[in-house]
Design a protein around this motif. Structure first.
Motif, PDB file in Angstrom:
ATOM      1  N   LYS A 271      37.260  37.675  50.189  1.00 17.04           N
ATOM      2  CA  LYS A 271      37.620  36.628  51.151  1.00 17.04           C
ATOM      3  C   LYS A 271      38.511  37.184  52.260  1.00 17.04           C
ATOM      4  CE  LYS A 271      39.767  32.041  51.429  1.00 17.04           C
ATOM      5  NZ  LYS A 271      40.462  30.968  50.661  1.00 17.04           N
TER       6      LYS A 271
ATOM      7  N   TRP B 289      46.651  37.257  41.864  1.00 14.50           N
ATOM      8  CA  TRP B 289      46.001  36.957  40.587  1.00 14.50           C
ATOM      9  C   TRP B 289      46.347  37.980  39.509  1.00 14.50           C
ATOM     10  CZ3 TRP B 289      44.560  32.252  40.182  1.00 14.50           C
ATOM     11  CH2 TRP B 289      44.029  31.561  41.278  1.00 14.50           C
TER      12      TRP B 289
ATOM     13  N   VAL C 123      38.974  37.356  33.683  1.00 15.66           N
ATOM     14  CA  VAL C 123      39.172  36.258  34.640  1.00 15.66           C
ATOM     15  C   VAL C 123      40.078  36.646  35.812  1.00 15.66           C
ATOM     16  CG1 VAL C 123      40.081  33.918  34.938  1.00 15.66           C
ATOM     17  CG2 VAL C 123      38.656  34.464  32.956  1.00 15.66           C
ATOM     18  N   PRO C 124      41.286  37.180  35.576  1.00 13.77           N
ATOM     19  CA  PRO C 124      42.129  37.520  36.729  1.00 13.77           C
ATOM     20  C   PRO C 124      41.518  38.585  37.636  1.00 13.77           C
ATOM     21  CG  PRO C 124      43.116  38.316  34.681  1.00 13.77           C
ATOM     22  CD  PRO C 124      42.016  37.395  34.304  1.00 13.77           C
ATOM     23  N   TYR C 125      40.793  39.540  37.062  1.00 15.00           N
ATOM     24  CA  TYR C 125      40.178  40.568  37.913  1.00 15.00           C
ATOM     25  C   TYR C 125      38.990  40.005  38.694  1.00 15.00           C
ATOM     26  CZ  TYR C 125      43.246  44.282  36.435  1.00 15.00           C
ATOM     27  OH  TYR C 125      44.369  45.060  36.246  1.00 15.00           O
ATOM     28  N   HIS C 126      38.297  39.044  38.113  1.00 15.68           N
ATOM     29  CA  HIS C 126      37.218  38.382  38.854  1.00 15.68           C
ATOM     30  C   HIS C 126      37.793  37.589  40.027  1.00 15.68           C
ATOM     31  CE1 HIS C 126      33.952  35.236  39.368  1.00 15.68           C
ATOM     32  NE2 HIS C 126      33.338  36.385  39.577  1.00 15.68           N
ATOM     33  N   ARG C 127      38.890  36.889  39.772  1.00 13.24           N
ATOM     34  CA  ARG C 127      39.545  36.138  40.846  1.00 13.24           C
ATOM     35  C   ARG C 127      40.092  37.079  41.917  1.00 13.24           C
ATOM     36  NH1 ARG C 127      42.769  31.895  36.871  1.00 13.24           N
ATOM     37  NH2 ARG C 127      41.034  30.419  36.593  1.00 13.24           N
ATOM     38  N   ALA C 128      40.656  38.198  41.478  1.00 10.95           N
ATOM     39  CA  ALA C 128      41.196  39.171  42.433  1.00 10.95           C
ATOM     40  C   ALA C 128      40.083  39.758  43.295  1.00 10.95           C
ATOM     41  CB  ALA C 128      41.931  40.283  41.685  1.00 10.95           C
TER      42      ALA C 128
ATOM     43  N   ASN D 127      37.189  38.350  44.126  1.00 13.74           N
ATOM     44  CA  ASN D 127      36.780  37.331  45.097  1.00 13.74           C
ATOM     45  C   ASN D 127      37.829  37.152  46.191  1.00 13.74           C
ATOM     46  OD1 ASN D 127      34.323  36.773  43.869  1.00 13.74           O
ATOM     47  ND2 ASN D 127      35.193  35.201  42.532  1.00 13.74           N
ATOM     48  N   PHE D 128      39.090  37.302  45.818  1.00  6.12           N
ATOM     49  CA  PHE D 128      40.188  37.173  46.775  1.00  6.12           C
ATOM     50  C   PHE D 128      40.113  38.284  47.826  1.00  6.12           C
ATOM     51  CE2 PHE D 128      44.808  37.513  47.861  1.00  6.12           C
ATOM     52  CZ  PHE D 128      44.980  36.222  48.335  1.00  6.12           C
TER      53      PHE D 128
END
Length: 213
Positions: free
Chosen positions: A163, A190, A152-157, A159-160
């Motif tokens: 962006k 993240w 989860v944190p690496y997926h958010r990172a 996407n970050f």
């Protein structure tokens, strides 16, 4: 309730005889660590270099244009800078592509660990995978369930970072916004508390024997 065993406990059967499941778990953890180290290099070396060059070049262009009288042609100033900025964006797109590859690899390793759990459950039984310490205190199941949380944190990172690159894609991005994007790229919010280094280095040090690369 099972008492926690110290790392030097001499009589743990799993310490004396390592099964293929021990080796597979250790290998997956080592490879997960390698993936996250590659991730850091991509972000803080390759990505940061291109990002800084992009922001600096854009700032230089703005400054030069501000000092150039409107009546004079500007193409000789703008064209070389635009070429550099476009190259930086292409390099950042390449970094994103490599981060996506590392994320897919991370996912694959987590899935491999889940497969190891299923195989061990069939071969060794419920108690072995759920209760028996693999090395020190953590069971195989706890390793597998816990490593899944890192996705989860690496997926958010990921996407970050995507962006941030999209934010800087426009050459009209304000300077303050560009500076903030640069800071956020480095900070990787993240991963500060939930990335590999923040959590798993200590766990592996305490719970995994011979956890070296």
């Amino acid at each position: 309730q099972r008492q926690s065993q110290g790392k030097s406990a001499p009589n743990s059967p799993s310490r004396q005889i390592e099964s293929t499941y021990h080796r597979k778990v250790r290998t997956c953890l080592q490879e997960l660590r390698a993936v996250t180290e590659t991730w850091e290099d991509l972000v803080l070396l390759d990505g940061l270099k291109s990002l800084k060059k992009l922001v600096d070049t854009r700032t230089d262009l703005d400054n030069e244009l501000a000092q150039t009288p409107n009546r004079l042609p500007r193409e000789h100033i703008v064209a070389p800078k635009l070429a550099i900025m476009d190259e930086c964006l292409a390099n950042l797109d390449a970094v994103i592509s490599k981060l996506q590859k590392q994320f897919r690899r991370l996912n694959s390793l987590v899935e491999t660990l889940e497969t190891v759990l299923v195989e061990a459950h069939k071969a060794k039984g419920w108690q072995w995978v759920h209760e028996e310490p693999l090395w020190v205190t953590w069971s195989l199941e706890k390793f597998v369930v816990s490593t899944a949380d890192i996705v989860v944190p690496y997926h958010r990172a990921l996407n970050f970072h995507i962006k941030i690159v999209d934010t800087l894609r426009s050459h009209s991005t304000p300077f303050e916004e560009s500076k903030n994007a640069l800071r956020q790229w480095v900070a990787q919010p993240w991963l500060q508390e939930d990335g590999w280094e923040a959590i798993w280095e200590d766990i592996c040090e305490a719970e995994v024997e011979s956890m070296t690369l």
